[in-house]
Structures are given as structure tokens and as C-alpha cells.
Design a protein around this motif. Structure first.
Motif, PDB file in Angstrom:
ATOM      1  N   ASN A 153      -4.309  11.445  -5.756  1.00 43.03           N
ATOM      2  CA  ASN A 153      -3.599  10.776  -4.668  1.00 43.03           C
ATOM      3  C   ASN A 153      -2.091  10.970  -4.739  1.00 43.03           C
ATOM      4  O   ASN A 153      -1.336  10.214  -4.135  1.00 43.03           O
ATOM      5  N   ASN A 206      -4.979   8.747   3.576  1.00 44.47           N
ATOM      6  CA  ASN A 206      -5.930   7.989   2.793  1.00 44.47           C
ATOM      7  C   ASN A 206      -7.084   8.891   2.361  1.00 44.47           C
ATOM      8  O   ASN A 206      -7.601   9.673   3.145  1.00 44.47           O
ATOM      9  N   SER A 207      -7.490   8.768   1.101  1.00 43.93           N
ATOM     10  CA  SER A 207      -8.546   9.642   0.585  1.00 43.93           C
ATOM     11  C   SER A 207      -9.733   8.875   0.038  1.00 43.93           C
ATOM     12  O   SER A 207     -10.659   9.478  -0.497  1.00 43.93           O
ATOM     13  N   THR A 228       0.859  -1.187   0.000  1.00 40.05           N
ATOM     14  CA  THR A 228       0.000   0.000   0.000  1.00 40.05           C
ATOM     15  C   THR A 228       0.892   1.233   0.000  1.00 40.05           C
ATOM     16  O   THR A 228       1.994   1.225   0.544  1.00 40.05           O
ATOM     17  N   LEU A 249      -6.843   2.013   0.716  1.00 41.10           N
ATOM     18  CA  LEU A 249      -5.824   3.053   0.751  1.00 41.10           C
ATOM     19  C   LEU A 249      -5.673   3.653  -0.634  1.00 41.10           C
ATOM     20  O   LEU A 249      -5.958   3.013  -1.641  1.00 41.10           O
ATOM     21  N   SER A 250      -5.192   4.880  -0.688  1.00 37.65           N
ATOM     22  CA  SER A 250      -5.154   5.629  -1.941  1.00 37.65           C
ATOM     23  C   SER A 250      -3.803   5.461  -2.606  1.00 37.65           C
ATOM     24  O   SER A 250      -2.774   5.719  -2.003  1.00 37.65           O
ATOM     25  N   THR A 251      -3.823   5.023  -3.841  1.00 31.88           N
ATOM     26  CA  THR A 251      -2.593   4.760  -4.577  1.00 31.88           C
ATOM     27  C   THR A 251      -2.289   5.917  -5.521  1.00 31.88           C
ATOM     28  O   THR A 251      -3.158   6.354  -6.266  1.00 31.88           O
ATOM     29  N   THR A 275       0.388   5.501   0.289  1.00 32.05           N
ATOM     30  CA  THR A 275      -0.446   6.695   0.377  1.00 32.05           C
ATOM     31  C   THR A 275       0.435   7.928   0.460  1.00 32.05           C
ATOM     32  O   THR A 275       1.524   7.892   1.025  1.00 32.05           O
TER      33      THR A 275
END
Length: 774
Positions: free
Chosen positions: A245, A171-172, A165, A188-190, A167
Motif C-alpha cells: 500500500n 484503495n486496495s 485514513t 482503506l489501505s494504509t 491511501t
């Protein structure tokens, strides 16, 4: 007489030309310690040709122009470029200075626009390839933890080569189904990755992944020249619907002017077995458990003691198995690199090959990589140059002994069985990875090509064509024989996913300076298009007729399942970027991007993203210049919007379920209960961010401080939510009226504790990041 005169005149002219052509400038290039620099590049300003210094640092460059003064350009890897004006026939000695750890003249790419690190108005951080070179890790993303503020990287299973993961500033996004099989990564935001100009979405690749391998592990760490982490909207808005992100730009090494250079490197090491929990086994475990039952158990509890506890004479329950010792071990890492690079003013190249092999700390887990990369640069004419990159990687990952995606042991790592269960010889061979009838092959084949053509239309105006093609093939073949399954049913699985991307961009760049560089303008206009294609075939089943078959063949119809996918998506974009600075100290940048994505319906196909940013370089003011120990003092301010594309290529459209059996021999199709309702107004996951920052470089860049204060809100998150059962459906996907707030502060302090000329170097990086999410 006339003929003799003509011949005499001609011979004199040739002699004069030969004498004129033989004029040379000689010299020696050294460092500040007067040690010669071999391979330094020497060229005459305005000319395409050049030469390099020999092992003693000496050079001799011819010229044919009849000028009083000639300007030489001297450069070498690791040193600051220098220009020297000399007279014909003059011998010169040039001493080059080492490059600073943070070279303010370094060029960074923001969107499609080139900016110097000094003049950028964005919150970015550069990690040199030297900072991560030869560090033991299968992928570069793991090595960024602790080097960049505002990022968080985690590996939930601990397997080498598995997807991490990643970020940037929190996290968004979120999902409502934590049992989807890829919950850790999807909650989680990639960020978006730009690898040598090729945009890459890990979330899109995840949609066809069969092996769960980290696609970023296809990049050889020792091929990386630099990594640029772009965090605020001033940098990410130029990527519009994909930059919400954060953006990570990876630049790989290229050939340089000079003789062919061959580099070989190899390292090996040990992955240490983790500190295991202290446990009791055998008779001691039985005594403790019985003691607890006698002390706290009721009469009814004591009357129903499990046989595994009470029957100590049974050979099946009279053992002292250390389950942790069975599955955990120490492993080995091997890495070998070879590269060849060379170049002239017309052609330069770098070819590299890599082999990486790591054993995981869990038995039967590991990762191998075989990769080759070729980077080429051609100067076709004074106005045309071409860049070509080709890379090929083959990844081979052992996923442990579990059947599930993140399951690396065949038993639950949290609640292992009692130690007095007997293990058969088949079990032992299986657990130790020596059971040859188990088959689990996970391979990933990566191929990419990138071509860029630059044409100088006129002074200050350039047209660039960028085009790329990348292909990812991910495959898993799996078989478990009946001897080692709990229900004594064998199991076979065969999955094959493919992802292909075609990308094209037309870029027009214009720059102009007025009144002796008092006013400096830059404009970049870009049109780009991208087509993504997913295909895959997935089959699995129980009760294969014979354990020797080991593939999905002959499985009874009731025990077999399979399906295939084919999906396409397109993205059309128009981008404009504007930069202006006054005397190099008051800087203003802006960008505007329009994206049209086929992943949305007709009402929301277009999205618009804008950003504006400014900076004030106080160190260029006279009242600061008198402080010689201040190399750079810059204040930054930015605001902008960006977004995130949904993983589903057909998010706003109805889907049908065709697995309902047959009626009169014809397959039945019904509306899907999990995705039943078309949402033509489904739109972007929108991100809005404000950033205030400062860059402070002191004592000739030996103490650098970067500070950022930011606030980012994300709304219109696309999610799937339960739907009232009486409607006949189970859930619905739509833009939820939910806002996710991330605000925080970042401090990055870098120091070079010893002199830049010292052979021994000691650098320190201190990071502080405080984030609040709501």
C-alpha cells in the motif's frame, strides 16, 4: 660537544615542527550577494577535524602537511557544498550558492539502499520539512494532502488527533462487515511508515488501540527533516509483505557541525466554527411540522399527532433549543517548540521538546501532545560511526461527549431532536463540558529507541547493524453517571492496550566503479527480524453501585464484561538489492525479498517479492546537453510485486469461545462460530504494479514536472464472508478470488516563480491525479 649538538638539533626540530604546525589557510565565506555566512563548516579533505566561520564569515584553519595544494570542503545549511583547492598560506574567498528546491544530489533510501534523487528509478516524491514547518495540525499526514499526487487523506469525525485514513494510489482492500467499529479506516489501505529506520504499521497498532488516537500524532511536525512518499513497486517491493500500500519514510532533523544553536518557536491560532445549517426552532418549528401534517396527513395521521407536537403548554415541550449551537464552537491552537543542536566532526546532537494543544470545534473534544526527541551521531573512529535516536511522547485526547469510538456528540448528528425538548441543568452542564462527574481520560504513551552502527570494512564495503525498540501504551478510563444517560443506568469502562516491537537488521553494502566511473555497481544484502507483541485488558459494565465510584468496581455480574489479550508475531526477512549504471545515464535496479511470517500456516509461511526498474537520463546525452535550460530529463520504467500482512496475528488458526458459562463449575469452551475453520493455505494479499514515468527539471530546477502512468492489481484479499448456516457456523475467513484494479495518471508541476537569491519567495504546486478503480 656531542650533548650540545644533540640539544641544538632537538630544539631545531621542535622549532621546525612548531613553524610547520602554525601554517594556516584563511578566508571568508559569503553568499552570492557577498553577505557573510556564519557557522559554515570548513574542513580539509581526508581529515576528520574542522572549524566553522565566525559572524563575519571568516575562518582560519591550521594544517601540518607539507603539500603544494590543499583541498577544502565548505558547507552550510541551505547552501550547496563546495570544494576549493588552495595553496598553503593563501587567503581565499568562497561564495556559496543556495540549494535548489529539488536537489538532484539528495540521497533517498529505497529499501535499505541509498540512491541519489537523480539516479533513482522509482516513483517517489520528497516533501521538505520546511514545507510543513509551523503549520497548525496535530500530525504530519494531514499536511500531505494537496502536496503529493496519488494520496488521499480523510478525517471522518473531524476530531483533532484521531486516526486519519491514508491511501496511496487508491484503495486496495475491503471488508465485508461495515459495522465492525473501525470500518472507515479498515476499508482503506494504509501504507507502511518508516520513521528514522523504524518500520511502523498503523493497522497493527490499531489492534490494541483503546482511545482511537492517531499514533502518528506522536511525531512533532517541526522535528521532521523530510518525508519521502514511495509509490511504485520499484521502491515498495523491497519491503515485501508490508509494502503493498505504499511506503512513507520520515527523516527527523539532526545536529550539524557548528556552535550550539538554540531555536524557540511559538504560534497560536483559532479553529473556526463551521458554517452550520439554517434551522427553525420553537413555535416556528411546531407550526411548520403541523402545517405539513394538515396538508399531507390522512385522517388517521391527524388523530395520532405526537404529544410533543400537540402539547405546546407543557414546559418540557415548549422550548427553542438550538442543538447545533450547543455542540459546535470555535477553538484555539497553541504550539511551542524548543531545540538545541550542535556538533563537531566527532559528536553531533539535536535535542527537541514540543507542546501542542488544540481544542476541537465540537465541545469537549481536543488533543494535547508533550514530546521530547534526542538524535545523536558519534564518530568512534575513522571506520566506525554510530547513530542513536530516542523519542518519548505523551498524547492526551478528549473524545467528545459520545460513548462510541467515532461518536463525538451524545445525540445523533444527522437526526437531532426537536428544538422544543427541554434541557435540564445537568444536561446543559454535560453538553457544555462543565459536568465534573463525567470522566473520560484517553492517553497514549509512546517510546522508541533506534541504534545504527556502521563499520567501513574496506573501501566501498560497509557493514551496518540496525536495531530498534518501540512501545505504545494506549489507555481509556470512562464513566457516565446515571443522571445523564437515557436509561438512567450509569456506565464505567477501563481499557488498556499495549504494543511492543523489537527490530534487528544486518546490512552489507558494497559499491564499485570501473573505468573512471563508466560502470558503477551497488549491492545491498540484508537480513532482518522483527517481533511484535500485543497485550490488552478491557472491562466495562452498567449499574455501578454509586455514581461516586466512577470505576468498574462492584458491578453486578450480569452487567459486567471483560477480557484480556496476548498475541505475538514474528517476521524473518532476507533482501537483496542490485544497482548498476553506465556513465550515470543508463540505470538498472533490481530487488528480491523473501519474508517468513508467523501470521500464516506452514504451507504459506514464506512469501517472495521481486522488482526490476530502469531509467534513462536523456539530459546526459550530448544531443540534450546543448539545451542549457534542461536540468534533468529522465524516463523511468518499473515492475514489481509486494504484499500486505493481515491484521490478525493468528489468521489461519482455529479459535475457541470460552464465554459459554460453566458446567459443573468448570468453564465451557466451544469452537468459535465466527472463526471456526483452520485455513493452512491462507496467504498474502498480493499486489502487482507497473509504472511508467518521467522527471523533467527545467531552468535550473525552477520548473519541475513529474509524470507517472501506473496500473496496480491486488488479489487474494483476505476477507470474512457468510457461511451456510446448515454447516453449524456463520462465516469463514479465506483468500477471496477477487481482483482489485487501480490504474491512473499523475502530474506534479512545481515552480519557483522568483529568483533563488530573492528574499521573497513564491512557489507553486499543481497536482493532477486521475484514478480508475475496478
Amino acid at each position: 660537544m656531542n650533548l650540545k649538538f644533540v640539544l641544538l638539533l632537538l630544539s631545531g626540530t621542535l622549532l621546525f615542527s612548531e613553524i610547520n604546525a602554525q601554517q594556516k589557510i584563511t578566508g571568508i565565506v559569503t553568499n552570492k550577494d557577498k553577505k557573510p555566512i556564519e557557522g559554515a563548516s570548513i574542513s580539509i579533505k581526508g581529515k576528520n577535524s574542522g572549524i566553522v566561520t565566525d559572524e563575519s564569515g571568516a575562518f582560519s584553519i591550521p594544517f601540518s602537511e607539507n603539500k603544494e595544494n590543499i583541498t577544502l570542503i565548505i558547507s552550510a545549511v541551505g547552501y550547496q557544498q563546495q570544494q576549493v583547492t588552495v595553496k598553503p598560506g593563501e587567503a581565499v574567498d568562497v561564495a556559496l550558492s543556495l540549494q535548489n528546491t529539488n536537489n538532484l544530489g539528495e540521497v533517498v533510501i529505497v529499501g535499505y539502499q541509498k540512491q541519489s534523487l537523480k539516479k533513482t528509478t522509482s516513483s517517489i516524491q520528497i516533501i521538505s520539512g520546511k514545507a510543513i514547518e509551523n503549520l497548525p495540525a496535530p500530525s504530519f499526514d494531514q499536511l500531505l494532502q494537496g502536496k503529493v499526487t496519488g494520496i488521499n487523506i480523510q478525517n471522518f469525525s473531524g476530531e483533532p488527533g484521531v486516526r486519519n485514513t491514508f491511501t496511496v494510489r487508491g484503495n486496495s482492500t475491503f471488508v465485508t462487515d461495515l459495522n465492525s467499529g473501525v470500518d472507515q479506516a479498515n476499508t482503506l489501505s494504509t501504507p507502511l511508515y518508516i520513521i528514522d529506520g523504524i518500520p511502523l504499521s498503523i493497522n497493527d497498532l490499531e489492534g490494541v488501540s483503546s482511545s482511537g488516537t492517531n499514533m502518528l500524532a506522536g511525531i512533532n511536525i517541526n522535528d521532521i527533516e523530510s518525508i519521502i512518499v514511495q509509490k511504485d513497486a520499484a521502491a515498495t517491493a523491497a519491503w515485501g509483505s508490508r509494502g503493498g500500500n505504499g511506503v512513507i519514510i520520515i527523516k527527523t532533523k539532526r545536529g550539524r557541525v557548528g556552535k550550539p544553536t538554540i531555536k524557540l518557536s511559538y504560534y497560536t491560532g483559532i479553529t473556526q466554527r463551521p458554517q452550520l445549517l439554517t434551522t427553525v426552532a420553537g413555535a416556528e418549528e411546531r407550526a411548520q411540522k403541523l402545517g405539513l401534517m394538515y396538508k399531507y396527513g390522512t385522517y388517521q395521521n391527524l388523530s395520532t399527532i405526537p404529544q410533543v407536537l400537540s402539547d405546546s403548554l407543557n414546559p418540557a415541550f415548549n422550548n427553542a433549543t438550538d442543538w447545533q449551537d450547543i455542540f459546535y464552537r470555535s477553538g484555539m491552537i497553541h504550539n511551542a517548540d524548543v531545540s538545541v543542536s550542535a556538533g563537531s566532526e566527532l559528536v553531533s546532537y539535536r535535542l527537541g521538546a514540543n507542546y501542542y494543544n488544540e481544542d476541537g470545534i465540537i465541545r469537549n473534544s481536543g488533543f494535547k501532545r508533550y514530546s521530547v526527541r534526542g538524535n545523536f551521531d558519534f564518530k568512534i573512529s575513522p571506520k566506525v560511526n554510530v547513530t542513536l535516536n530516542i523519542t518519548k511522547s505523551l498524547l492526551d485526547r478528549k473524545r467528545g461527549l459520545g460513548r462510541g469510538r467515532d461518536q463525538v456528540t451524545p445525540i445523533d448528528g444527522v437526526s437531532m431532536p426537536a428544538s422544543f425538548y427541554r434541557i435540564t441543568e445537568e444536561d446543559k452542564n454535560f453538553y457544555y463540558g462543565q459536568y465534573d462527574r463525567l470522566r473520560d481520560k484517553n492517553t497514549t504513551d509512546l517510546l522508541s529507541g533506534y541504534l545504527q552502527l556502521n563499520y567501513d570494512i574496506l573501501k566501498g564495503m560497509q557493514y551496518s547493524l540496525q536495531t530498534s525498540y518501540s512501545s505504545t501504551n494506549d489507555k481509556r478510563d470512562y464513566f457516565q453517571p446515571s443522571e445523564i444517560t437515557s436509561d438512567k443506568r450509569n456506565y464505567a469502562e477501563s481499557d488498556n492496550g499495549s504494543y511492543k516491537q523489537t527490530y534487528l537488521a544486518n546490512i552489507l553494502t558494497f559499491s564499485k566503479s570501473l573505468k573512471n566511473n563508466t560502470h558503477n555497481f551497488g549491492v545491498v544484502l540484508t537480513q532482518s527480524a522483527q517481533i511484535d507483541e500485543k497485550t490488552g485488558t478491557y472491562t466495562y459494565g452498567y449499574n455501578v453501585p454509586d455514581d461516586n465510584i466512577q470505576v468498574v468496581s462492584g458491578v453486578p455480574q450480569r452487567d459486567i464484561q471483560g477480557y484480556s489479550v496476548f498475541q505475538q508475531a514474528g517476521l524473518l526477512s532476507y533482501i537483496g538489492q542490485l544497482s548498476y549504471d553506465y556513465k550515470g545515464k543508463y540505470i538498472l535496479n533490481g530487488s528480491y525479498r523473501a519474508d517468513a511470517s508467523s501470521r500464516f500456516g506452514a504451507n504459506t509461511k514464506w512469501g517472495y517479492f521481486k522488482a526490476v526498474s530502469a531509467s534513462w537520463i536523456l539530459s546526459e546525452e550530448n544531443f540534450i546537453k546543448k539545451f542549457n535550460w534542461i536540468s534533468l530529463l529522465k524516463l523511468r520504467l518499473s515492475y514489481g510485486t509486494s504484499g500486505t500482512l493481515p491484521d490478525d496475528f493468528y489468521a489461519p488458526f482455529n479459535s475457541w469461545n470460552v464465554n459459554q458459562g460453566t458446567y459443573n463449575g468448570i468453564s465451557m469452551a466451544t469452537p468459535s462460530f465466527t472463526k471456526p475453520i483452520a485455513l493452512p493455505n491462507l496467504t498474502w494479499n498480493k499486489s502487482e504494479q507497473t509504472n511508467i514515468g518521467a522527471d523533467i527539471y527545467l531552468f535550473q530546477n525552477r520548473l519541475n514536472i513529474m509524470f507517472d502512468l501506473y496500473r496496480r492489481t491486488n488479489d487474494n484479499s483476505i476477507g470474512t464472508y457468510p457461511f451456510p448456516f446448515y454447516t453449524g457456523y456463520t462465516n469463514v475467513t479465506y483468500n477471496a478470488p477477487v481482483k482489485i484494479l487501480n490504474e491512473g495518471v499523475e502530474f506534479n508541476i512545481q515552480t519557483r516563480n522568483l529568483s533563488p537569491n530573492s528574499k521573497l519567495q513564491w512557489n507553486t504546486v499543481l497536482l493532477f491525479h486521475l484514478i480508475k478503480t475496478g
